[in-house]
Design a protein around this motif. Structure first.
Motif, PDB file in Angstrom:
ATOM      1  N   LYS A  39      15.789  48.874  30.813  1.00  0.00           N
ATOM      2  CA  LYS A  39      17.089  49.399  30.390  1.00  0.00           C
ATOM      3  C   LYS A  39      18.049  48.260  30.054  1.00  0.00           C
ATOM      4  CE  LYS A  39      17.415  54.007  32.394  1.00  0.00           C
ATOM      5  NZ  LYS A  39      18.230  54.921  33.214  1.00  0.00           N
ATOM      6  N   ALA A  40      18.067  47.235  30.891  1.00  0.00           N
ATOM      7  CA  ALA A  40      18.933  46.085  30.608  1.00  0.00           C
ATOM      8  C   ALA A  40      18.522  45.401  29.307  1.00  0.00           C
ATOM      9  CB  ALA A  40      18.877  45.098  31.770  1.00  0.00           C
ATOM     10  N   ALA A  41      17.212  45.275  29.084  1.00  0.00           N
ATOM     11  CA  ALA A  41      16.733  44.651  27.848  1.00  0.00           C
ATOM     12  C   ALA A  41      17.108  45.472  26.630  1.00  0.00           C
ATOM     13  CB  ALA A  41      15.217  44.467  27.915  1.00  0.00           C
ATOM     14  N   LEU A  42      17.022  46.796  26.717  1.00  0.00           N
ATOM     15  CA  LEU A  42      17.373  47.660  25.587  1.00  0.00           C
ATOM     16  C   LEU A  42      18.870  47.555  25.274  1.00  0.00           C
ATOM     17  CD1 LEU A  42      15.269  50.876  26.330  1.00  0.00           C
ATOM     18  CD2 LEU A  42      14.799  49.080  24.659  1.00  0.00           C
ATOM     19  N   LEU A  43      19.691  47.433  26.302  1.00  0.00           N
ATOM     20  CA  LEU A  43      21.133  47.256  26.064  1.00  0.00           C
ATOM     21  C   LEU A  43      21.396  45.942  25.333  1.00  0.00           C
ATOM     22  CD1 LEU A  43      22.583  48.473  29.485  1.00  0.00           C
ATOM     23  CD2 LEU A  43      22.859  49.609  27.270  1.00  0.00           C
ATOM     24  N   LEU A  44      20.698  44.898  25.731  1.00  0.00           N
ATOM     25  CA  LEU A  44      20.881  43.603  25.071  1.00  0.00           C
ATOM     26  C   LEU A  44      20.391  43.655  23.626  1.00  0.00           C
ATOM     27  CD1 LEU A  44      21.824  40.705  25.452  1.00  0.00           C
ATOM     28  CD2 LEU A  44      19.515  40.117  26.212  1.00  0.00           C
ATOM     29  N   TYR A  74      27.226  45.214  25.019  1.00  0.00           N
ATOM     30  CA  TYR A  74      27.126  44.003  25.837  1.00  0.00           C
ATOM     31  C   TYR A  74      27.884  44.160  27.152  1.00  0.00           C
ATOM     32  CZ  TYR A  74      26.748  39.111  27.081  1.00  0.00           C
ATOM     33  OH  TYR A  74      26.442  37.950  27.735  1.00  0.00           O
ATOM     34  N   VAL A  75      29.053  44.780  27.099  1.00  0.00           N
ATOM     35  CA  VAL A  75      29.831  44.989  28.331  1.00  0.00           C
ATOM     36  C   VAL A  75      29.056  45.860  29.310  1.00  0.00           C
ATOM     37  CG1 VAL A  75      31.897  46.083  29.280  1.00  0.00           C
ATOM     38  CG2 VAL A  75      32.076  44.625  27.258  1.00  0.00           C
ATOM     39  N   VAL A  76      28.450  46.938  28.808  1.00  0.00           N
ATOM     40  CA  VAL A  76      27.645  47.808  29.670  1.00  0.00           C
ATOM     41  C   VAL A  76      26.439  47.035  30.209  1.00  0.00           C
ATOM     42  CG1 VAL A  76      26.253  49.904  29.763  1.00  0.00           C
ATOM     43  CG2 VAL A  76      28.406  49.899  28.500  1.00  0.00           C
ATOM     44  N   PHE A  77      25.835  46.205  29.379  1.00  0.00           N
ATOM     45  CA  PHE A  77      24.702  45.374  29.806  1.00  0.00           C
ATOM     46  C   PHE A  77      25.095  44.470  30.970  1.00  0.00           C
ATOM     47  CE2 PHE A  77      23.202  40.963  29.294  1.00  0.00           C
ATOM     48  CZ  PHE A  77      21.894  41.106  29.743  1.00  0.00           C
ATOM     49  N   VAL A  78      26.215  43.769  30.820  1.00  0.00           N
ATOM     50  CA  VAL A  78      26.662  42.855  31.877  1.00  0.00           C
ATOM     51  C   VAL A  78      26.979  43.629  33.158  1.00  0.00           C
ATOM     52  CG1 VAL A  78      28.512  41.281  32.581  1.00  0.00           C
ATOM     53  CG2 VAL A  78      27.503  41.076  30.310  1.00  0.00           C
ATOM     54  N   GLY A  79      27.698  44.739  33.034  1.00  0.00           N
ATOM     55  CA  GLY A  79      28.011  45.531  34.213  1.00  0.00           C
ATOM     56  C   GLY A  79      26.759  46.045  34.904  1.00  0.00           C
ATOM     57  N   TYR A  80      25.793  46.489  34.117  1.00  0.00           N
ATOM     58  CA  TYR A  80      24.546  47.018  34.663  1.00  0.00           C
ATOM     59  C   TYR A  80      23.769  45.928  35.401  1.00  0.00           C
ATOM     60  CZ  TYR A  80      20.236  49.809  34.736  1.00  0.00           C
ATOM     61  OH  TYR A  80      19.121  50.514  35.119  1.00  0.00           O
ATOM     62  N   VAL A  81      23.712  44.743  34.816  1.00  0.00           N
ATOM     63  CA  VAL A  81      23.001  43.630  35.445  1.00  0.00           C
ATOM     64  C   VAL A  81      23.670  43.241  36.760  1.00  0.00           C
ATOM     65  CG1 VAL A  81      22.466  41.172  35.230  1.00  0.00           C
ATOM     66  CG2 VAL A  81      21.996  42.724  33.329  1.00  0.00           C
ATOM     67  N   VAL A  82      24.988  43.179  36.757  1.00  0.00           N
ATOM     68  CA  VAL A  82      25.713  42.796  37.974  1.00  0.00           C
ATOM     69  C   VAL A  82      25.499  43.824  39.084  1.00  0.00           C
ATOM     70  CG1 VAL A  82      28.013  42.461  38.972  1.00  0.00           C
ATOM     71  CG2 VAL A  82      27.432  41.409  36.776  1.00  0.00           C
ATOM     72  N   GLY A  88      25.133  37.970  43.001  1.00  0.00           N
ATOM     73  CA  GLY A  88      26.014  37.225  43.893  1.00  0.00           C
ATOM     74  C   GLY A  88      27.238  36.720  43.170  1.00  0.00           C
ATOM     75  N   GLU A  89      28.151  36.143  43.927  1.00  0.00           N
ATOM     76  CA  GLU A  89      29.417  35.687  43.343  1.00  0.00           C
ATOM     77  C   GLU A  89      29.210  34.575  42.321  1.00  0.00           C
ATOM     78  OE1 GLU A  89      32.024  34.628  46.486  1.00  0.00           O
ATOM     79  OE2 GLU A  89      32.263  36.689  47.228  1.00  0.00           O
ATOM     80  N   THR A  90      28.354  33.612  42.651  1.00  0.00           N
ATOM     81  CA  THR A  90      28.124  32.499  41.718  1.00  0.00           C
ATOM     82  C   THR A  90      27.416  32.986  40.455  1.00  0.00           C
ATOM     83  OG1 THR A  90      27.946  30.925  43.560  1.00  0.00           O
ATOM     84  CG2 THR A  90      27.036  30.251  41.430  1.00  0.00           C
ATOM     85  N   GLY A  91      26.392  33.798  40.634  1.00  0.00           N
ATOM     86  CA  GLY A  91      25.674  34.323  39.481  1.00  0.00           C
ATOM     87  C   GLY A  91      26.555  35.177  38.589  1.00  0.00           C
ATOM     88  N   THR A  92      27.412  36.009  39.206  1.00  0.00           N
ATOM     89  CA  THR A  92      28.323  36.846  38.423  1.00  0.00           C
ATOM     90  C   THR A  92      29.308  35.994  37.645  1.00  0.00           C
ATOM     91  OG1 THR A  92      28.135  38.631  40.050  1.00  0.00           O
ATOM     92  CG2 THR A  92      30.018  38.699  38.547  1.00  0.00           C
ATOM     93  N   PHE A  93      29.834  34.960  38.298  1.00  0.00           N
ATOM     94  CA  PHE A  93      30.774  34.060  37.614  1.00  0.00           C
ATOM     95  C   PHE A  93      30.111  33.388  36.421  1.00  0.00           C
ATOM     96  CE2 PHE A  93      32.087  29.629  37.043  1.00  0.00           C
ATOM     97  CZ  PHE A  93      33.395  29.823  36.615  1.00  0.00           C
TER      98      PHE A  93
END
Length: 279
Positions: A39-44, A74-82, A88-93
């Protein structure tokens, strides 16, 4: 004062809003039995496809609509991945920082004049994206979904000495009476939804009727399972015992019977999921 409203642009805006809603619904894991990874790949891939469409389209404001859909994807992709991968905080940043740099770069490129691909080149790109999407979906479907297996013990024996806490008249004892095993044969990250397990006490009792509460001992935030991973969680029972009664108490454990069943010995009736409801 009268405001001039462009009907076409209004409809375009509504289309983008509905597309955003559709994408959000898509990632809720209630439609299409796809893994989280796919799902994340399809969003990207959707982000890339809409961006290419924005470069090719020249009529009216369709290019703006395509870029808006690209950004929404892309926004939905990023939100979904997070949310699903919990980087984590570092990865999200780092993900947000990289995303900011990506869109600033794309915006700069558009302002400076990114070479517009020909329709043939765009068609090849769309074809490639469709092929990649099809391969991902096919691999996801063939690799299998998460399977669940519930195994219960034949019996359990509890005594007052096992009590974790006591009240005025009752002692409460927690014991493991089985296990739930979840297996993900797929190499992709998938959603995890451990089956609900409930139980009740049937059969003869003397004095105060003992009660039992059955549940799966899982983590509150456990909603995903890694690729090619198997996890096991305990099925636990909380027993309410009369403190005035000494000696061990033994309960048989049986799955698939309801609370109206009759047994010759005290028995814990176990029901798993919606197929084995309590009556």
């Amino acid at each position: 004062m009268r405001f001039a409203i462009d009907s076409g642009k209004l409809l375009y805006a509504l289309g983008v809003l509905f597309a955003a809603a559709a994408l959000l619904y898509f990632v809720r894991d209630v439609v299409f039995d796809l893994s989280i990874t796919v799902k994340a790949a399809l969003l990207l891939l959707g982000f890339i496809a809409f961006f290419v469409a924005g470069l090719v389209l020249e009529r009216d404001v369709l290019d703006v609509v395509a870029f808006a859909l690209s950004g929404v994807s892309y926004v939905v992709f990023v939100g979904y991945v997070v949310v699903r991968y919990s980087p984590g905080e570092t990865g999200t940043f780092l993900l947000l920082a990289a995303s900011a740099a990506l869109f600033v770069g794309l915006g700069y490129g558009l302002r400076e004049g990114i070479p517009t691909p020909s329709r043939r080149t765009a068609a090849v790109a769309f074809g490639g994206l469709l092929i990649v999407s099809g391969v991902l979906v096919g691999a996801d479907a063939l690799s299998g979904s998460v399977t669940y297996d519930v195994q219960t013990d034949e019996s359990v024996t509890v005594t007052l000495s096992d009590a974790e806490r006591t009240g005025n008249e009752y002692a409460y004892v927690n014991r493991e009476i089985g296990t739930v095993t979840a297996a993900n044969p797929s190499p992709f990250l998938r959603a995890l939804e451990l089956p609900s397990v409930s139980g009740c006490l049937v059969g003869p009792t003397d004095g105060t009727r003992e009660e039992v509460y059955v549940d799966v001992d899982s983590r509150w935030d456990e909603d995903t399972i890694g690729g090619s991973t198997t996890i096991s969680r305990a099925v636990t029972g909380e027993f309410q015992l009369d403190v005035n009664r000494t000696g061990p108490r033994t309960f048989a454990v049986e799955r698939g019977i309801n609370c109206n069943a009759e047994r010759a010995e005290p028995t814990i009736a176990i029901q798993v999921g919606e197929d084995e409801r309590l009556d």
